[in-house]
Scaffold this motif. Structure first.
Motif, PDB file in Angstrom:
ATOM      1  N   LEU A  88       0.831  -1.211   0.000  1.00  0.00           N
ATOM      2  CA  LEU A  88       0.000   0.000   0.000  1.00  0.00           C
ATOM      3  C   LEU A  88       0.861   1.253   0.000  1.00  0.00           C
ATOM      4  O   LEU A  88       0.597   2.203  -0.739  1.00  0.00           O
ATOM      5  CB  LEU A  88      -0.882   0.024   1.253  1.00  0.00           C
ATOM      6  N   ILE A  89       1.879   1.258   0.831  1.00  0.00           N
ATOM      7  CA  ILE A  89       2.762   2.419   0.921  1.00  0.00           C
ATOM      8  C   ILE A  89       3.520   2.600  -0.388  1.00  0.00           C
ATOM      9  O   ILE A  89       3.659   3.729  -0.882  1.00  0.00           O
ATOM     10  CB  ILE A  89       3.716   2.282   2.125  1.00  0.00           C
ATOM     11  N   ALA A  90       3.976   1.512  -0.967  1.00  0.00           N
ATOM     12  CA  ALA A  90       4.683   1.599  -2.253  1.00  0.00           C
ATOM     13  C   ALA A  90       3.762   2.173  -3.333  1.00  0.00           C
ATOM     14  O   ALA A  90       4.196   3.011  -4.136  1.00  0.00           O
ATOM     15  CB  ALA A  90       5.202   0.222  -2.664  1.00  0.00           C
ATOM     16  N   SER A  91       2.508   1.765  -3.340  1.00  0.00           N
ATOM     17  CA  SER A  91       1.551   2.296  -4.311  1.00  0.00           C
ATOM     18  C   SER A  91       1.317   3.790  -4.090  1.00  0.00           C
ATOM     19  O   SER A  91       1.266   4.568  -5.052  1.00  0.00           O
ATOM     20  CB  SER A  91       0.216   1.560  -4.223  1.00  0.00           C
ATOM     21  N   ALA A  92       1.170   4.196  -2.838  1.00  0.00           N
ATOM     22  CA  ALA A  92       0.961   5.612  -2.530  1.00  0.00           C
ATOM     23  C   ALA A  92       2.177   6.442  -2.933  1.00  0.00           C
ATOM     24  O   ALA A  92       2.037   7.547  -3.476  1.00  0.00           O
ATOM     25  CB  ALA A  92       0.668   5.797  -1.045  1.00  0.00           C
ATOM     26  N   ARG A  93       3.372   5.895  -2.707  1.00  0.00           N
ATOM     27  CA  ARG A  93       4.592   6.611  -3.106  1.00  0.00           C
ATOM     28  C   ARG A  93       4.678   6.740  -4.623  1.00  0.00           C
ATOM     29  O   ARG A  93       5.042   7.790  -5.145  1.00  0.00           O
ATOM     30  CB  ARG A  93       5.826   5.893  -2.570  1.00  0.00           C
ATOM     31  N   ALA A  94       4.338   5.678  -5.339  1.00  0.00           N
ATOM     32  CA  ALA A  94       4.368   5.720  -6.803  1.00  0.00           C
ATOM     33  C   ALA A  94       3.355   6.738  -7.323  1.00  0.00           C
ATOM     34  O   ALA A  94       3.660   7.520  -8.229  1.00  0.00           O
ATOM     35  CB  ALA A  94       4.088   4.333  -7.385  1.00  0.00           C
ATOM     36  N   TRP A  95       2.161   6.739  -6.757  1.00  0.00           N
ATOM     37  CA  TRP A  95       1.141   7.702  -7.164  1.00  0.00           C
ATOM     38  C   TRP A  95       1.646   9.117  -6.909  1.00  0.00           C
ATOM     39  O   TRP A  95       1.496  10.004  -7.757  1.00  0.00           O
ATOM     40  CB  TRP A  95      -0.162   7.450  -6.412  1.00  0.00           C
ATOM     41  N   SER A  96       2.261   9.330  -5.757  1.00  0.00           N
ATOM     42  CA  SER A  96       2.769  10.663  -5.412  1.00  0.00           C
ATOM     43  C   SER A  96       3.854  11.119  -6.369  1.00  0.00           C
ATOM     44  O   SER A  96       3.872  12.284  -6.783  1.00  0.00           O
ATOM     45  CB  SER A  96       3.308  10.676  -3.979  1.00  0.00           C
ATOM     46  N   ARG A  97       4.760  10.223  -6.719  1.00  0.00           N
ATOM     47  CA  ARG A  97       5.819  10.591  -7.665  1.00  0.00           C
ATOM     48  C   ARG A  97       5.221  11.041  -8.991  1.00  0.00           C
ATOM     49  O   ARG A  97       5.674  11.991  -9.603  1.00  0.00           O
ATOM     50  CB  ARG A  97       6.775   9.412  -7.887  1.00  0.00           C
ATOM     51  N   GLU A  98       4.183  10.357  -9.429  1.00  0.00           N
ATOM     52  CA  GLU A  98       3.576  10.661 -10.722  1.00  0.00           C
ATOM     53  C   GLU A  98       2.691  11.902 -10.686  1.00  0.00           C
ATOM     54  O   GLU A  98       2.614  12.643 -11.658  1.00  0.00           O
ATOM     55  CB  GLU A  98       2.759   9.456 -11.206  1.00  0.00           C
ATOM     56  N   HIS A  99       2.023  12.147  -9.566  1.00  0.00           N
ATOM     57  CA  HIS A  99       0.989  13.176  -9.523  1.00  0.00           C
ATOM     58  C   HIS A  99       1.271  14.344  -8.584  1.00  0.00           C
ATOM     59  O   HIS A  99       0.420  15.236  -8.464  1.00  0.00           O
ATOM     60  CB  HIS A  99      -0.354  12.544  -9.133  1.00  0.00           C
ATOM     61  N   LEU A 100       2.425  14.368  -7.950  1.00  0.00           N
ATOM     62  CA  LEU A 100       2.688  15.429  -6.981  1.00  0.00           C
ATOM     63  C   LEU A 100       2.693  16.813  -7.636  1.00  0.00           C
ATOM     64  O   LEU A 100       2.122  17.760  -7.092  1.00  0.00           O
ATOM     65  CB  LEU A 100       4.012  15.187  -6.250  1.00  0.00           C
ATOM     66  N   GLY A 101       3.310  16.940  -8.801  1.00  0.00           N
ATOM     67  CA  GLY A 101       3.338  18.230  -9.493  1.00  0.00           C
ATOM     68  C   GLY A 101       1.953  18.793  -9.746  1.00  0.00           C
ATOM     69  O   GLY A 101       1.644  19.923  -9.319  1.00  0.00           O
ATOM     70  N   PRO A 102       1.085  18.028 -10.420  1.00  0.00           N
ATOM     71  CA  PRO A 102      -0.272  18.538 -10.652  1.00  0.00           C
ATOM     72  C   PRO A 102      -1.045  18.798  -9.355  1.00  0.00           C
ATOM     73  O   PRO A 102      -1.814  19.760  -9.270  1.00  0.00           O
ATOM     74  CB  PRO A 102      -0.941  17.429 -11.467  1.00  0.00           C
ATOM     75  N   LEU A 103      -0.834  17.988  -8.342  1.00  0.00           N
ATOM     76  CA  LEU A 103      -1.514  18.181  -7.071  1.00  0.00           C
ATOM     77  C   LEU A 103      -1.095  19.509  -6.444  1.00  0.00           C
ATOM     78  O   LEU A 103      -1.938  20.292  -6.002  1.00  0.00           O
ATOM     79  CB  LEU A 103      -1.202  17.019  -6.119  1.00  0.00           C
ATOM     80  N   LEU A 104       0.215  19.788  -6.444  1.00  0.00           N
ATOM     81  CA  LEU A 104       0.698  21.042  -5.871  1.00  0.00           C
ATOM     82  C   LEU A 104       0.224  22.245  -6.677  1.00  0.00           C
ATOM     83  O   LEU A 104      -0.109  23.289  -6.109  1.00  0.00           O
ATOM     84  CB  LEU A 104       2.224  21.020  -5.758  1.00  0.00           C
ATOM     85  N   MET A 105       0.175  22.098  -7.993  1.00  0.00           N
ATOM     86  CA  MET A 105      -0.330  23.187  -8.832  1.00  0.00           C
ATOM     87  C   MET A 105      -1.812  23.449  -8.546  1.00  0.00           C
ATOM     88  O   MET A 105      -2.255  24.593  -8.490  1.00  0.00           O
ATOM     89  CB  MET A 105      -0.108  22.872 -10.311  1.00  0.00           C
ATOM     90  N   ALA A 106      -2.585  22.388  -8.338  1.00  0.00           N
ATOM     91  CA  ALA A 106      -4.007  22.547  -8.024  1.00  0.00           C
ATOM     92  C   ALA A 106      -4.182  23.249  -6.681  1.00  0.00           C
ATOM     93  O   ALA A 106      -5.034  24.134  -6.537  1.00  0.00           O
ATOM     94  CB  ALA A 106      -4.702  21.186  -8.019  1.00  0.00           C
ATOM     95  N   ARG A 107      -3.370  22.883  -5.710  1.00  0.00           N
ATOM     96  CA  ARG A 107      -3.442  23.554  -4.405  1.00  0.00           C
ATOM     97  C   ARG A 107      -3.100  25.029  -4.529  1.00  0.00           C
ATOM     98  O   ARG A 107      -3.756  25.887  -3.935  1.00  0.00           O
ATOM     99  CB  ARG A 107      -2.483  22.893  -3.408  1.00  0.00           C
ATOM    100  N   GLU A 108      -2.054  25.322  -5.292  1.00  0.00           N
ATOM    101  CA  GLU A 108      -1.642  26.711  -5.469  1.00  0.00           C
ATOM    102  C   GLU A 108      -2.735  27.510  -6.157  1.00  0.00           C
ATOM    103  O   GLU A 108      -3.048  28.638  -5.751  1.00  0.00           O
ATOM    104  CB  GLU A 108      -0.356  26.759  -6.290  1.00  0.00           C
ATOM    105  N   ALA A 109      -3.348  26.933  -7.193  1.00  0.00           N
ATOM    106  CA  ALA A 109      -4.433  27.629  -7.904  1.00  0.00           C
ATOM    107  C   ALA A 109      -5.626  27.852  -6.973  1.00  0.00           C
ATOM    108  O   ALA A 109      -6.271  28.906  -7.025  1.00  0.00           O
ATOM    109  CB  ALA A 109      -4.857  26.812  -9.115  1.00  0.00           C
ATOM    110  N   TYR A 110      -5.891  26.925  -6.113  1.00  0.00           N
ATOM    111  CA  TYR A 110      -7.015  27.043  -5.180  1.00  0.00           C
ATOM    112  C   TYR A 110      -6.764  28.160  -4.170  1.00  0.00           C
ATOM    113  O   TYR A 110      -7.670  28.871  -3.781  1.00  0.00           O
ATOM    114  CB  TYR A 110      -7.242  25.708  -4.465  1.00  0.00           C
ATOM    115  N   GLU A 111      -5.496  28.259  -3.744  1.00  0.00           N
ATOM    116  CA  GLU A 111      -5.131  29.251  -2.725  1.00  0.00           C
ATOM    117  C   GLU A 111      -5.065  30.676  -3.270  1.00  0.00           C
ATOM    118  O   GLU A 111      -5.155  31.627  -2.513  1.00  0.00           O
ATOM    119  CB  GLU A 111      -3.766  28.887  -2.118  1.00  0.00           C
ATOM    120  N   GLU A 112      -4.860  30.838  -4.581  1.00  0.00           N
ATOM    121  CA  GLU A 112      -4.742  32.175  -5.172  1.00  0.00           C
ATOM    122  C   GLU A 112      -6.043  32.939  -5.018  1.00  0.00           C
ATOM    123  O   GLU A 112      -7.116  32.402  -5.278  1.00  0.00           O
ATOM    124  CB  GLU A 112      -4.392  32.078  -6.666  1.00  0.00           C
ATOM    125  N   PRO A 113      -5.919  34.183  -4.599  1.00  0.00           N
ATOM    126  CA  PRO A 113      -7.161  34.988  -4.507  1.00  0.00           C
ATOM    127  C   PRO A 113      -7.707  35.250  -5.915  1.00  0.00           C
ATOM    128  O   PRO A 113      -6.946  35.354  -6.875  1.00  0.00           O
ATOM    129  CB  PRO A 113      -6.698  36.293  -3.849  1.00  0.00           C
TER     130      PRO A 113
END
Length: 115
Positions: A88-113
């Protein structure tokens, strides 16, 4: 919608908390003492580590062995059930490696006024 035989308060969602997955990884190579766990988990407080280890012990993920020595020595070790979390942890790490960039960009866009 949800199976009544599987109540949500019994689900092992603990792995989704902030520290459990990291404790599992720290115990991957064998038993460790409390302070040996704190070293790689630099930001964890002793209280939170204690709570995490107790919850993991309650759920059968770790075993706690106290040795009758002076000074006292306590070691924590993953159980077979705890080791079953590695995929499970290995799967979560693999998902994070693949999707961390878009996830962080989505958070940043959400936080922008809004402009």
């Amino acid at each position: 919608m949800f199976d009544p035989m599987c109540p949500s308060n019994a689900m092992p969602i603990r792995i989704g908390d902030k520290w459990t997955g990291m404790v599992v990884i720290c115990l991957e190579d064998g038993p460790r003492r409390f302070n040996e766990l704190r070293a790689p988990l630099r930001r964890i407080t002793p209280k939170v580590l204690t709570q995490t280890l107790r919850a993991m012990e309650r759920d059968g993920l770790v075993s706690r062995t106290a040795y009758d020595e002076n000074p006292p020595r306590v070691e924590y070790e993953l159980t077979t059930l705890g080791r079953s979390l590695f995929p499970l942890i290995a799967s979560a790490r693999a998902w994070s490696r693949e999707h961390l960039g878009p996830l962080l960009m989505a958070r940043e866009a959400y936080e922008e006024p809004e402009a």
